[in-house]
Write an enzyme that holds these catalytic residues in place. Structure first.
Site, mmCIF file in Angstrom:
data_model
loop_
_atom_site.group_PDB
_atom_site.id
_atom_site.type_symbol
_atom_site.label_atom_id
_atom_site.label_comp_id
_atom_site.label_asym_id
_atom_site.label_seq_id
_atom_site.Cartn_x
_atom_site.Cartn_y
_atom_site.Cartn_z
ATOM 1 C CE LYS A 269 -8.852 -0.814 -2.857
ATOM 2 N NZ LYS A 269 -9.098 -0.549 -4.280
ATOM 3 C CG MET B 221 -9.715 5.064 6.236
ATOM 4 S SD MET B 221 -10.121 3.557 5.312
ATOM 5 C CE MET B 221 -11.053 2.631 6.547
ATOM 6 C CG ASP C 278 -1.966 -1.036 1.239
ATOM 7 O OD1 ASP C 278 -2.212 -1.589 0.149
ATOM 8 O OD2 ASP C 278 -2.539 -1.316 2.298
#
Length: 483
Positions: free
Chosen positions: A284, A399, A262
């Site tokens: 991502k 997030m 990542d």
């Protein structure tokens, strides 16, 4: 969120940084070494080079007791007079314990003239090479140098390495020398040989006694395993600080053929991976061009079916909002073995950074991890808002920067006090880390700034105890103003 396919980016090979000195290992077996001086310091250097198989000649008008005992033991030969330039000729290396800088300069010049490498003890300005601290598990030999800047650091490092390495390592290394040709004859280059040596190394560090039967069993196992498909290891890289990696994660990175990582994985973590491994960034990130999950799955399956050991390297812990479940299901359906190495989730890194217990018995009887956005980037609609608004619950939102105002407003609407302590953390455990303290009411009004770094939001009474002291700052009660 834009889900347009983005071709995985191959990371550039790791580059060697500048070196203060070049570490080399010199073969001295049967070669002549000259030592000028009979002091104890000179005796130590003489004994060291003799241990490497050198023919040591010492020039000293009055050798000390330690040097004389080495001569009695047959370790070296003493010529009882002072050195001359002619004596240095033909020596592989020349060592001097000079009385003053004038002698040091003369010795260095003489050695240079006849083409010998030279070392003047405790006078680095007159040295062509230095002796470092040594960890001896011969034939494994580890040399440590600080380029003369801080010998004590070198000695401290040597003690730490000594404590880590089993004494039996030397017998395993000797066994490796004996069986090397057999492995070349029986094992194919590439996967078979590397698998054998990885398992051999694991045994070498297990503190067991080396034996030929174990090596033979490993050769047979490597031949059998190399015929099977590859496998995938899903590894948690932690929040960023490479020191949070587990030993098992380190071993997986060192054994990888392919690493799919990542873009939140730190450079420091990637630096610990096997240098020959092919690295591909498949990050991502919400709101940015990203590789589709289907494409990542296909990459893993294709590489594993080609016999590769694939490491899927994920920020934090792969089992917390890391889509590891989808990847495991895809790999299992393709018949590919997969195992998981847990990592330190950002929530635990934040708790450690602030010195708080997420389940402090005076403040919280439960802790919940939730995602701050749904697939379309909006606030999730199927959360247990009543439970999340429980004042006896610590809530950690991943997030959630983009939806933080809505989330805080919803929690207040469900009954959670606007005075509830909140911390908004960016880039937890990384050098650019930033942590802000506020209340839930302030979060509802201001929101959490949406920057480039990943954001974590902690909500709950336990954060009233937060202290920013884990990196040496003076303890700071960041919620002293909160009720």
């Amino acid at each position: 969120m834009d889900t347009t396919f983005r071709k995985p980016a191959e990371a550039a090979p790791a580059r060697m940084g500048p070196l203060a000195v070049l570490p080399v290992f010199l073969t001295l077996e049967g070669r002549r070494v000259l030592v000028a001086g009979g002091s104890d310091a000179a005796a130590w250097k003489a004994e060291l080079t003799a241990a490497a198989g050198a023919r040591v000649e010492v020039f000293a008008a009055g050798p000390g007791q330690v040097m004389a005992k080495l001569e009695e033991a047959g370790t070296l030969r003493i010529i009882r007079r002072n050195w001359t330039e002619a004596d240095i000729d033909g020596a592989a290396i020349a060592i001097c314990d000079a009385e003053d800088e004038a002698e040091a300069a003369a010795f260095a010049a003489a050695a240079c003239t006849v083409g010998a490498r030279w070392n003047v003890i405790d006078k680095p300005d007159f040295c062509d090479f230095q002796f470092g601290s040594i960890v001896n598990r011969s034939p494994v030999v580890i040399g440590i140098s600080t380029a003369g800047a801080a010998p004590i650091i070198g000695q401290n490092l040597r003690r730490r390495i000594e404590a880590m390495l089993p004494q039996t390592l030397s017998t395993w290394a000797a066994l490796a020398l004996r069986i090397r040709q057999r492995t070349l004859d029986l094992l194919k280059p590439g996967a078979e040989r590397r698998l054998f040596w990885e398992r051999f190394s694991d045994l070498a560090f297990s503190r067991t006694v080396a034996d030929e039967a174990s090596a033979e069993a490993l050769i047979m196992a490597a031949q059998a395993s190399a015929k099977a498909p590859g496998h995938v290891t899903i590894v948690g890289a932690g929040p960023g600080d490479a020191e949070y990696l587990t030993i098992k994660a380190m071993r997986a990175l060192q054994a990888a053929d392919v690493i799919l990582f990542d873009d939140l994985v730190s450079t420091e973590v990637l630096e610990l991976a096997r240098r020959e491994a092919k690295r591909m960034m498949v990050g991502k990130r919400g709101g940015k061009l990203s590789c589709r999950q289907d494409d990542i799955n296909a990459l893993m399956v294709r590489a594993a079916l080609a016999g590769k050991h694939v490491v899927r390297l994920k920020s934090g812990d792969p089992m917390i909002f890391g889509r590891a479940g989808e990847e495991i299901a895809e790999l299992s359906a393709a018949g590919i073995p997969v195992d998981v190495v847990p990592g330190i989730s950002a929530a635990f890194g934040l708790a450690a950074r602030l010195g708080v217990s997420l389940t402090h018995r005076d403040h919280a009887q439960s802790v919940r991890f939730v995602t701050g956005h749904a697939r379309d980037g909006s606030l999730p609609k199927n959360l247990d808002w009543k439970g999340l608004a429980d004042p006896a619950t610590t809530l950690v939102v991943y997030m959630g920067a983009g939806t933080s105002r809505l989330l805080a407003s919803r929690l207040i609407a469900e009954g959670l006090s606007g005075g509830t302590p909140v911390v908004v953390a960016e880039a937890v455990s990384r050098p650019e880390e930033a942590i802000r303290a506020m209340t839930l009411g302030a979060l509802a009004e201001q929101g959490a700034a949406l920057g480039a770094a990943p954001v974590l939001i902690g909500i709950g009474r336990c954060f009233a105890e937060a202290r920013a002291a884990s990196r040496g700052e003076a303890a700071l009660q960041i919620f002293s103003h909160c009720a």
